[in-house]
Design a protein around this motif. Structure first.
Motif, PDB file in Angstrom:
ATOM      1  N   ASP A  14       1.340  -1.154  -0.148  1.00 12.62           N
ATOM      2  CA  ASP A  14      -0.033  -0.217   0.084  1.00 12.62           C
ATOM      3  C   ASP A  14       1.101   1.182  -0.118  1.00 12.62           C
ATOM      4  O   ASP A  14       0.437   2.462  -0.998  1.00 12.62           O
ATOM      5  CB  ASP A  14      -0.616  -0.147   1.284  1.00 12.62           C
ATOM      6  N   SER A  15       1.900   1.619   0.628  1.00 10.90           N
ATOM      7  CA  SER A  15       2.821   2.243   1.213  1.00 10.90           C
ATOM      8  C   SER A  15       3.470   2.312  -0.496  1.00 10.90           C
ATOM      9  O   SER A  15       3.606   3.468  -0.766  1.00 10.90           O
ATOM     10  CB  SER A  15       3.278   2.169   1.816  1.00 10.90           C
ATOM     11  N   LEU A  16       3.611   1.454  -1.000  1.00 13.21           N
ATOM     12  CA  LEU A  16       4.576   1.954  -2.691  1.00 13.21           C
ATOM     13  C   LEU A  16       3.503   2.161  -3.561  1.00 13.21           C
ATOM     14  O   LEU A  16       4.249   2.958  -4.180  1.00 13.21           O
ATOM     15  CB  LEU A  16       4.738  -0.143  -2.986  1.00 13.21           C
ATOM     16  N   ILE A  17       2.838   1.465  -3.476  1.00  5.27           N
ATOM     17  CA  ILE A  17       1.158   2.232  -4.724  1.00  5.27           C
ATOM     18  C   ILE A  17       0.841   3.605  -4.304  1.00  5.27           C
ATOM     19  O   ILE A  17       0.841   4.369  -5.017  1.00  5.27           O
ATOM     20  CB  ILE A  17      -0.101   1.242  -4.607  1.00  5.27           C
ATOM     21  N   ALA A  19       3.190   5.712  -2.539  1.00  3.48           N
ATOM     22  CA  ALA A  19       4.339   6.409  -3.289  1.00  3.48           C
ATOM     23  C   ALA A  19       4.300   6.511  -4.314  1.00  3.48           C
ATOM     24  O   ALA A  19       4.499   8.072  -5.407  1.00  3.48           O
ATOM     25  CB  ALA A  19       5.294   6.069  -3.050  1.00  3.48           C
ATOM     26  N   PHE A  20       4.085   5.756  -5.274  1.00  2.00           N
ATOM     27  CA  PHE A  20       3.807   5.455  -6.718  1.00  2.00           C
ATOM     28  C   PHE A  20       3.153   6.864  -7.206  1.00  2.00           C
ATOM     29  O   PHE A  20       3.181   7.797  -7.953  1.00  2.00           O
ATOM     30  CB  PHE A  20       3.584   4.641  -7.498  1.00  2.00           C
ATOM     31  N   VAL A  21       1.871   6.794  -6.798  1.00  2.00           N
ATOM     32  CA  VAL A  21       0.766   7.456  -7.350  1.00  2.00           C
ATOM     33  C   VAL A  21       1.364   9.102  -7.352  1.00  2.00           C
ATOM     34  O   VAL A  21       0.286   9.619  -7.910  1.00  2.00           O
ATOM     35  CB  VAL A  21      -0.277   6.895  -6.812  1.00  2.00           C
ATOM     36  N   LYS A  38      -7.068   6.557  -7.255  1.00  2.00           N
ATOM     37  CA  LYS A  38      -6.125   6.437  -7.721  1.00  2.00           C
ATOM     38  C   LYS A  38      -5.138   4.657  -7.273  1.00  2.00           C
ATOM     39  O   LYS A  38      -4.020   3.831  -7.962  1.00  2.00           O
ATOM     40  CB  LYS A  38      -5.094   7.477  -7.696  1.00  2.00           C
ATOM     41  N   THR A  39      -4.868   4.700  -6.163  1.00  2.00           N
ATOM     42  CA  THR A  39      -4.139   3.609  -5.683  1.00  2.00           C
ATOM     43  C   THR A  39      -5.226   1.979  -6.362  1.00  2.00           C
ATOM     44  O   THR A  39      -4.329   1.295  -6.580  1.00  2.00           O
ATOM     45  CB  THR A  39      -3.709   3.562  -4.164  1.00  2.00           C
ATOM     46  N   LEU A  46      -1.815  -4.360 -10.693  1.00  4.41           N
ATOM     47  CA  LEU A  46      -0.655  -4.919 -10.281  1.00  4.41           C
ATOM     48  C   LEU A  46      -1.597  -6.029 -10.180  1.00  4.41           C
ATOM     49  O   LEU A  46      -0.922  -7.761 -10.674  1.00  4.41           O
ATOM     50  CB  LEU A  46      -0.837  -4.543  -8.986  1.00  4.41           C
ATOM     51  N   GLN A  47      -2.751  -6.903  -9.379  1.00  8.41           N
ATOM     52  CA  GLN A  47      -3.208  -8.029  -9.616  1.00  8.41           C
ATOM     53  C   GLN A  47      -3.406  -8.774 -10.831  1.00  8.41           C
ATOM     54  O   GLN A  47      -3.530 -10.218 -11.034  1.00  8.41           O
ATOM     55  CB  GLN A  47      -4.425  -7.413  -8.776  1.00  8.41           C
ATOM     56  N   CYS A  48      -3.638  -8.189 -11.949  1.00  5.53           N
ATOM     57  CA  CYS A  48      -4.239  -8.596 -12.923  1.00  5.53           C
ATOM     58  C   CYS A  48      -3.477  -9.015 -13.718  1.00  5.53           C
ATOM     59  O   CYS A  48      -3.458  -9.803 -14.904  1.00  5.53           O
ATOM     60  CB  CYS A  48      -5.630  -7.998 -14.047  1.00  5.53           C
ATOM     61  N   GLY A  49      -1.771  -8.396 -13.595  1.00  8.31           N
ATOM     62  CA  GLY A  49      -0.597  -8.352 -14.151  1.00  8.31           C
ATOM     63  C   GLY A  49      -0.395  -7.204 -15.923  1.00  8.31           C
ATOM     64  O   GLY A  49       0.490  -7.599 -16.141  1.00  8.31           O
ATOM     65  N   GLU A  50      -1.258  -6.696 -15.362  1.00  9.35           N
ATOM     66  CA  GLU A  50      -1.247  -4.946 -16.677  1.00  9.35           C
ATOM     67  C   GLU A  50       0.295  -4.874 -16.154  1.00  9.35           C
ATOM     68  O   GLU A  50       0.475  -3.573 -17.096  1.00  9.35           O
ATOM     69  CB  GLU A  50      -2.163  -4.019 -16.091  1.00  9.35           C
TER      70      GLU A  50
END
Length: 72
Positions: A14-17, A19-21, A38-39, A46-50
């Motif tokens: 969650d923190s990584l996502i 920070a990215f957003v 956005k997160t 990520l979950q669906c592999g996109e």
């Protein structure tokens, strides 16, 4: 190197996502999305592999990128 999102502790993911957003600066068009929206969208990608979580040994950084842009 690809880091499977499933191998990252939920709080760290969650923190990584987040920070990215907050740094990505993407234009979402006419409709402005909340941080939560956005997160959630990045997590879904990520979950669906996109999207992938990638570690750069050269720069010693972690990034999230579209699968189509990854050159392993």
């Amino acid at each position: 190197m690809i880091i499977p999102w499933q191998d990252i502790a939920p709080e760290m993911l969650d923190s990584l996502i987040e920070a990215f957003v907050l740094r990505e600066g993407t234009d979402y068009g006419e409709q402005e999305l909340t941080l939560e929206q956005k997160t959630a969208d990045v997590k879904r990608q990520l979950q669906c592999g996109e999207a992938l979580i990638v570690w750069s040994e050269l720069h010693e950084t972690v990034n999230i990128m579209p699968r189509t842009q990854f050159r392993g």
